[in-house]
Design a protein around this motif. Structure first.
Motif, PDB file in Angstrom:
ATOM      1  N   GLY A  34      26.464  21.361  24.261  1.00  0.00           N
ATOM      2  CA  GLY A  34      25.876  20.334  23.419  1.00  0.00           C
ATOM      3  C   GLY A  34      26.980  19.613  22.653  1.00  0.00           C
ATOM      4  N   TYR A  35      26.676  18.406  22.201  1.00  0.00           N
ATOM      5  CA  TYR A  35      27.715  17.559  21.601  1.00  0.00           C
ATOM      6  C   TYR A  35      28.259  18.134  20.284  1.00  0.00           C
ATOM      7  N   ARG A  36      27.404  18.766  19.486  1.00  0.00           N
ATOM      8  CA  ARG A  36      27.863  19.221  18.173  1.00  0.00           C
ATOM      9  C   ARG A  36      28.885  20.346  18.300  1.00  0.00           C
ATOM     10  N   ARG A  37      28.583  21.353  19.139  1.00  0.00           N
ATOM     11  CA  ARG A  37      29.516  22.464  19.283  1.00  0.00           C
ATOM     12  C   ARG A  37      30.808  21.996  19.946  1.00  0.00           C
ATOM     13  N   PHE A  38      30.718  21.045  20.879  1.00  0.00           N
ATOM     14  CA  PHE A  38      31.951  20.562  21.507  1.00  0.00           C
ATOM     15  C   PHE A  38      32.842  19.873  20.476  1.00  0.00           C
ATOM     16  N   PHE A  39      32.231  19.108  19.589  1.00  0.00           N
ATOM     17  CA  PHE A  39      33.016  18.416  18.566  1.00  0.00           C
ATOM     18  C   PHE A  39      33.680  19.428  17.630  1.00  0.00           C
ATOM     19  N   GLU A  40      32.942  20.473  17.267  1.00  0.00           N
ATOM     20  CA  GLU A  40      33.511  21.539  16.444  1.00  0.00           C
ATOM     21  C   GLU A  40      34.704  22.170  17.164  1.00  0.00           C
ATOM     22  N   PHE A  41      34.545  22.438  18.451  1.00  0.00           N
ATOM     23  CA  PHE A  41      35.611  23.039  19.250  1.00  0.00           C
ATOM     24  C   PHE A  41      36.848  22.145  19.289  1.00  0.00           C
ATOM     25  N   TYR A  42      36.639  20.850  19.501  1.00  0.00           N
ATOM     26  CA  TYR A  42      37.771  19.925  19.622  1.00  0.00           C
ATOM     27  C   TYR A  42      38.569  19.867  18.321  1.00  0.00           C
ATOM     28  N   LEU A  43      37.862  19.750  17.208  1.00  0.00           N
ATOM     29  CA  LEU A  43      38.541  19.696  15.914  1.00  0.00           C
ATOM     30  C   LEU A  43      39.240  21.025  15.607  1.00  0.00           C
ATOM     31  N   PHE A  44      38.563  22.128  15.900  1.00  0.00           N
ATOM     32  CA  PHE A  44      39.169  23.445  15.683  1.00  0.00           C
ATOM     33  C   PHE A  44      40.448  23.585  16.498  1.00  0.00           C
ATOM     34  N   SER A  45      40.403  23.189  17.767  1.00  0.00           N
ATOM     35  CA  SER A  45      41.557  23.338  18.656  1.00  0.00           C
ATOM     36  C   SER A  45      42.720  22.472  18.207  1.00  0.00           C
ATOM     37  N   ALA A  46      42.418  21.215  17.853  1.00  0.00           N
ATOM     38  CA  ALA A  46      43.475  20.316  17.387  1.00  0.00           C
ATOM     39  C   ALA A  46      44.096  20.851  16.100  1.00  0.00           C
ATOM     40  N   LEU A  47      43.251  21.325  15.191  1.00  0.00           N
ATOM     41  CA  LEU A  47      43.739  21.847  13.912  1.00  0.00           C
ATOM     42  C   LEU A  47      44.559  23.119  14.112  1.00  0.00           C
ATOM     43  N   PHE A  48      44.073  24.018  14.957  1.00  0.00           N
ATOM     44  CA  PHE A  48      44.804  25.267  15.195  1.00  0.00           C
ATOM     45  C   PHE A  48      46.133  24.997  15.877  1.00  0.00           C
ATOM     46  N   ALA A  49      46.123  24.147  16.909  1.00  0.00           N
ATOM     47  CA  ALA A  49      47.368  23.813  17.612  1.00  0.00           C
ATOM     48  C   ALA A  49      48.354  23.149  16.656  1.00  0.00           C
ATOM     49  N   GLY A  50      47.825  22.307  15.747  1.00  0.00           N
ATOM     50  CA  GLY A  50      48.686  21.679  14.759  1.00  0.00           C
ATOM     51  C   GLY A  50      49.290  22.697  13.805  1.00  0.00           C
ATOM     52  N   ALA A  51      48.455  23.617  13.321  1.00  0.00           N
ATOM     53  CA  ALA A  51      48.950  24.656  12.406  1.00  0.00           C
ATOM     54  C   ALA A  51      49.969  25.560  13.113  1.00  0.00           C
ATOM     55  N   PHE A  52      49.697  25.855  14.372  1.00  0.00           N
ATOM     56  CA  PHE A  52      50.616  26.690  15.164  1.00  0.00           C
ATOM     57  C   PHE A  52      51.967  25.994  15.313  1.00  0.00           C
ATOM     58  N   SER A  53      51.925  24.663  15.402  1.00  0.00           N
ATOM     59  CA  SER A  53      53.151  23.880  15.596  1.00  0.00           C
ATOM     60  C   SER A  53      54.064  23.908  14.387  1.00  0.00           C
ATOM     61  N   LEU A  54      53.534  24.339  13.236  1.00  0.00           N
ATOM     62  CA  LEU A  54      54.375  24.438  12.044  1.00  0.00           C
ATOM     63  C   LEU A  54      55.492  25.457  12.246  1.00  0.00           C
ATOM     64  N   LEU A  55      55.309  26.337  13.239  1.00  0.00           N
ATOM     65  CA  LEU A  55      56.362  27.316  13.540  1.00  0.00           C
ATOM     66  C   LEU A  55      57.631  26.629  14.034  1.00  0.00           C
ATOM     67  N   ALA A  56      57.524  25.344  14.356  1.00  0.00           N
ATOM     68  CA  ALA A  56      58.695  24.608  14.838  1.00  0.00           C
ATOM     69  C   ALA A  56      59.822  24.598  13.813  1.00  0.00           C
ATOM     70  N   VAL A  57      59.482  24.764  12.551  1.00  0.00           N
ATOM     71  CA  VAL A  57      60.535  24.761  11.515  1.00  0.00           C
ATOM     72  C   VAL A  57      61.503  25.924  11.707  1.00  0.00           C
ATOM     73  N   PHE A  58      61.057  26.988  12.368  1.00  0.00           N
ATOM     74  CA  PHE A  58      61.928  28.143  12.584  1.00  0.00           C
ATOM     75  C   PHE A  58      62.859  27.949  13.775  1.00  0.00           C
ATOM     76  N   PHE A  59      62.593  26.884  14.578  1.00  0.00           N
ATOM     77  CA  PHE A  59      63.437  26.609  15.739  1.00  0.00           C
ATOM     78  C   PHE A  59      64.482  25.535  15.436  1.00  0.00           C
ATOM     79  N   ASN A  60      64.445  25.041  14.186  1.00  0.00           N
ATOM     80  CA  ASN A  60      65.469  24.114  13.708  1.00  0.00           C
ATOM     81  C   ASN A  60      65.616  22.859  14.555  1.00  0.00           C
ATOM     82  N   PHE A  61      64.490  22.283  14.988  1.00  0.00           N
ATOM     83  CA  PHE A  61      64.589  20.972  15.620  1.00  0.00           C
ATOM     84  C   PHE A  61      63.537  20.062  15.005  1.00  0.00           C
TER      85      PHE A  61
END
Length: 274
Positions: A94-121
């Motif tokens: 259904g459209y509502r759960r898919f939208f929740e999933f998309y936002l969750f995934s984008a947000l989680f992947a973004g938060a995970f990307s903060l680890l880039a600061v430890f790779f010094n680039f």
């Protein structure tokens, strides 16, 4: 507007149509208005340093709706992947759960990307790829034996492609190589596996939060209505008392406050057509 956001097969609102429309609209501005586009990329892209040190937390989601201003292929490829693999999942959820999933995934992947600061680039990440990697994981979970063309060339099962993408992302993150944000892809893959485990609980939590605020709103409205009704009843009783006083002692007996109440009541009656 309803035609743009409506799925032609079901006739219902489609989160995928909505996401694609919003993303393409933003990218059109980026392409046609370079100055505005550069500003959006600079202040909407995911810079781990800006999020961590400058508290610019909106970047954790805005980056997913921005794409390379120098490449038409970037957004076309991502939106094609979203449409190809997302439609069946949206039909299942259904459209509502898919939208929740998309936002969750984008947000989680973004938060995970903060680890880039430890790779010094230094990075300023843009694109929906993190959320799309999560989508591929979920698609492989529901349809593991479906065939796809890996890099549009090599036929293989979806689950095999996800494993290869995961390996590429892990090694790419470790090497910090190229212009591709492998750490965001890896975060998206992790988000997909997490969603498979928590999707029902997450949906229940969202419903619970929504019900909680709806309940508060309902109580506030009920309290407001009750107060208004009480106020009207008290005012009507006061007007009756003033009219009785006029009948017994004449209008000259009224105090300035009583005259004001009577004038306001008379104005209200005229507004209501009495």
């Amino acid at each position: 507007m309803s035609n743009i956001f409506t799925d032609k097969q079901t006739g219902n609102f489609s989160s995928i149509n909505f996401i694609i429309t919003i993303t393409v609209a933003i990218q059109t501005v980026v392409f046609l208005m370079p100055q505005i586009g550069n500003y959006l990329v600079a202040y909407g892209g995911l810079s781990p340093e800006a999020v961590i040190f400058d508290k610019e937390v909106w970047r954790l989601i805005s980056y997913a709706f921005l794409h390379d201003p120098r490449s038409f292929f970037h957004i076309v490829f991502n939106m094609l992947i979203l449409w190809m693999f997302g439609k069946e999942i949206e039909y299942v959820w259904g459209y509502r759960r898919f939208f929740e999933f998309y936002l969750f995934s984008a947000l989680f992947a973004g938060a995970f990307s903060l680890l880039a600061v430890f790779f010094n680039f230094p990075v300023n990440i843009i694109g929906a790829s993190g959320a799309l990697m999560a989508l591929l994981v979920v698609y492989a979970y529901y349809f593991p034996d479906r065939q796809l063309l890996f890099f549009f060339v090599i036929p293989m099962k979806v689950r095999t492609a996800v494993i290869i993408y995961a390996v590429i992302s892990i090694f790419g993150t470790a090497r910090s190589a190229g212009n591709v944000s492998h750490i965001t892809h890896l975060g998206g893959i992790v988000a997909g596996f997490i969603w498979i485990k928590i999707e029902d609980k997450f949906d229940l939590a969202i419903r619970g939060i929504s019900a909680f605020f709806n309940n508060i709103s309902t109580k506030r409205n009920r309290y407001k209505i009750e107060n208004e009704q009480t106020g009207k009843r008290c005012r009507a009783e006061e007007v009756d008392r003033i009219l009785d006083k006029i009948n017994d002692y004449g209008i000259q007996s009224l105090s300035p406050q009583e005259r004001k109440i009577l004038q306001e009541a008379s104005a209200d009656y005229r507004k209501k057509g009495f």
